[in-house]
Enzyme design. Structure first.
Site, PDB file in Angstrom:
ATOM      1  N   GLU A 153       0.837  -1.203   0.000  1.00  0.00           N
ATOM      2  CA  GLU A 153       0.000   0.000   0.000  1.00  0.00           C
ATOM      3  C   GLU A 153       0.871   1.251   0.000  1.00  0.00           C
ATOM      4  O   GLU A 153       2.058   1.197   0.289  1.00  0.00           O
ATOM      5  CB  GLU A 153      -0.927   0.021   1.208  1.00  0.00           C
ATOM      6  CG  GLU A 153      -0.336  -0.479   2.517  1.00  0.00           C
ATOM      7  CD  GLU A 153       0.853   0.293   3.029  1.00  0.00           C
ATOM      8  OE1 GLU A 153       0.853   1.529   2.932  1.00  0.00           O
ATOM      9  OE2 GLU A 153       1.808  -0.330   3.536  1.00  0.00           O
ATOM     10  N   GLU A 190       4.489  -0.534   1.745  1.00  0.00           N
ATOM     11  CA  GLU A 190       4.646  -0.693   0.297  1.00  0.00           C
ATOM     12  C   GLU A 190       4.605  -2.146  -0.152  1.00  0.00           C
ATOM     13  O   GLU A 190       4.495  -2.432  -1.326  1.00  0.00           O
ATOM     14  CB  GLU A 190       5.954  -0.060  -0.228  1.00  0.00           C
ATOM     15  CG  GLU A 190       6.043   1.435  -0.081  1.00  0.00           C
ATOM     16  CD  GLU A 190       7.305   2.005  -0.739  1.00  0.00           C
ATOM     17  OE1 GLU A 190       7.929   1.317  -1.574  1.00  0.00           O
ATOM     18  OE2 GLU A 190       7.678   3.146  -0.410  1.00  0.00           O
TER      19      GLU A 190
END
Length: 376
Positions: free
Chosen positions: A198, A341
């Site tokens: 994300e 991430e």
């Protein structure tokens, strides 16, 4: 007109239909895989979670011939209206900058993913700003292409949950279904495993709020400094979460209500990815704290989903271990990472690769004419 189903109702019905298709993993394939592990010329169960997770993947895929050659990282990118409350160091423009850099391959996770042979699919599921790479780009149809910022925007960022619910129920359903759709597309394109990731300024605030609601824990216990807040900033963040939970009173028994009131579109999209893993029978790696919160939402929506998840690492965020404990999953790594991430999930893929190499290539006790270990 009376009798007509609303859009929210149609989306809810579609989600219910998809979740009804989730079934148990293939226990025979998992058992055959463990028997293969036990036949290898080494002490029984000595590779621990590597053995367990390879067997788990076999159960998910339905075959003891476990293969993870084609792997994808899906990074859900979205902004959060709660940053208006001063809970972050930076603004929403950073989300778009990092998302664009994911598309061109210059962020931490894309560098790691290249080393791990993993395709990266950043997804704009709710970014507030639109950068240069997005101008005039329609929603893609057909095959999903890596290193392309996929357009699945539900809305330009959530609303500020300090002033009211973060999203509508219709928006939450749309975002969850985006994640399911992407999981299905990638399975159809031949991917063997998905990693979750994300990007979104303010998403440790939303994740802490969702976690506190799911576990009925105080905000102080579930909230960390995220991307480097000061002590004063942390106290502000905790205060905002406490006030929002007190005012909005999300229903712990209704995961969608929690998501609607204090969640984010990135969390909703990852929730859909985890659900999609169970629907389409593809293993999904949990990344860190934010990803694990989405995993827990998925499990609350459909408990069988847990059997299709693998925990990569335990986040340095305060609630990281608490969420994994609630999921009943053990992480493969403990590296004190908190970048997000998808970095932890990618790191764990490399460890899984080593386990698979042993699984497929190591000699058995019979090959070496050595008496096999027996369980005592």
């Amino acid at each position: 007109m009376d009798g007509e189903m609303t859009m929210e109702g149609k989306l809810a019905a579609r989600l219910d239909e998809l979740l009804r298709s989730v079934g148990p993993v293939n226990e025979d394939a998992a058992r055959d895989t463990q028997e293969r592990w036990d036949s290898l010329a080494k002490p029984l169960k000595s590779l621990g979670l590597l053995e367990n997770n390879v067997a788990k993947i076999a159960g998910i895929s339905g075959s003891s011939r476990v293969n993870l050659k084609k792997r994808a990282l899906v990074a859900m990118c979205a902004d959060n209206g709660v940053i208006e409350e001063g809970v972050t160091q930076t603004g929403s423009e950073v989300t778009a900058i990092v998302a664009e850099n994911m598309a061109v391959g210059s962020t931490t996770v894309t560098v790691m993913a290249e080393a791990a042979g993993t395709d990266v699919f950043p997804v704009d599921i709710g970014m507030a700003t639109e950068g240069s790479l997005l101008e005039g780009v329609p929603k893609e149809e057909g095959e999903l292409l890596p290193r392309t910022l996929l357009q699945r925007k539900v809305r330009r960022g959530t609303r500020n949950f300090a002033k009211g619910p973060a999203m509508t129920r219709e928006e939450a359903l749309r975002a969850v279904l985006v994640g399911i759709e992407i999981a299905g597309c990638l399975k159809a394109q031949g991917y063997d495993i998905l990693a979750t990731g994300e990007m979104g300024i303010g998403n440790t605030t939303t994740s802490s709020a969702v976690a506190a609601a799911l576990l009925s824990q105080p905000a102080e216990r579930m909230t960390g400094k995220g991307a480097g807040l000061s002590d004063e900033g942390l106290q502000r963040k905790i205060y905002v979460i406490k006030e929002a939970l007190g005012n909005l009173m999300p229903d712990r028994e209704d995961p969608m209500d929690i998501l609607v009131k204090v969640g984010g579109y990135d969390i909703a999209g990852m929730t859909g990815l985890f659900l999609g893993g169970a629907i389409y029978r593809i293993p999904v790696l949990i990344d860190g704290f934010i990803s694990s919160v989405a995993a827990l939402l998925a499990v609350k929506l459909k408990p069988l989903t847990r059997d299709y998840m693998i925990a990569s690492h335990v986040s340095k965020e305060p609630a990281g271990q608490l969420i994994l404990d609630e999921l009943g999953l053990k992480p493969m790594l403990c590296c004190e990472m908190c970048l997000g991430e998808g970095t932890g999930a990618i790191a764990a893929l490399s460890v899984l690769d080593m386990g698979l190499t042993v699984y497929h290539r190591m000699a058995t006790f019979d090959d070496m004419n050595v008496e096999q270990y027996q369980p005592l």
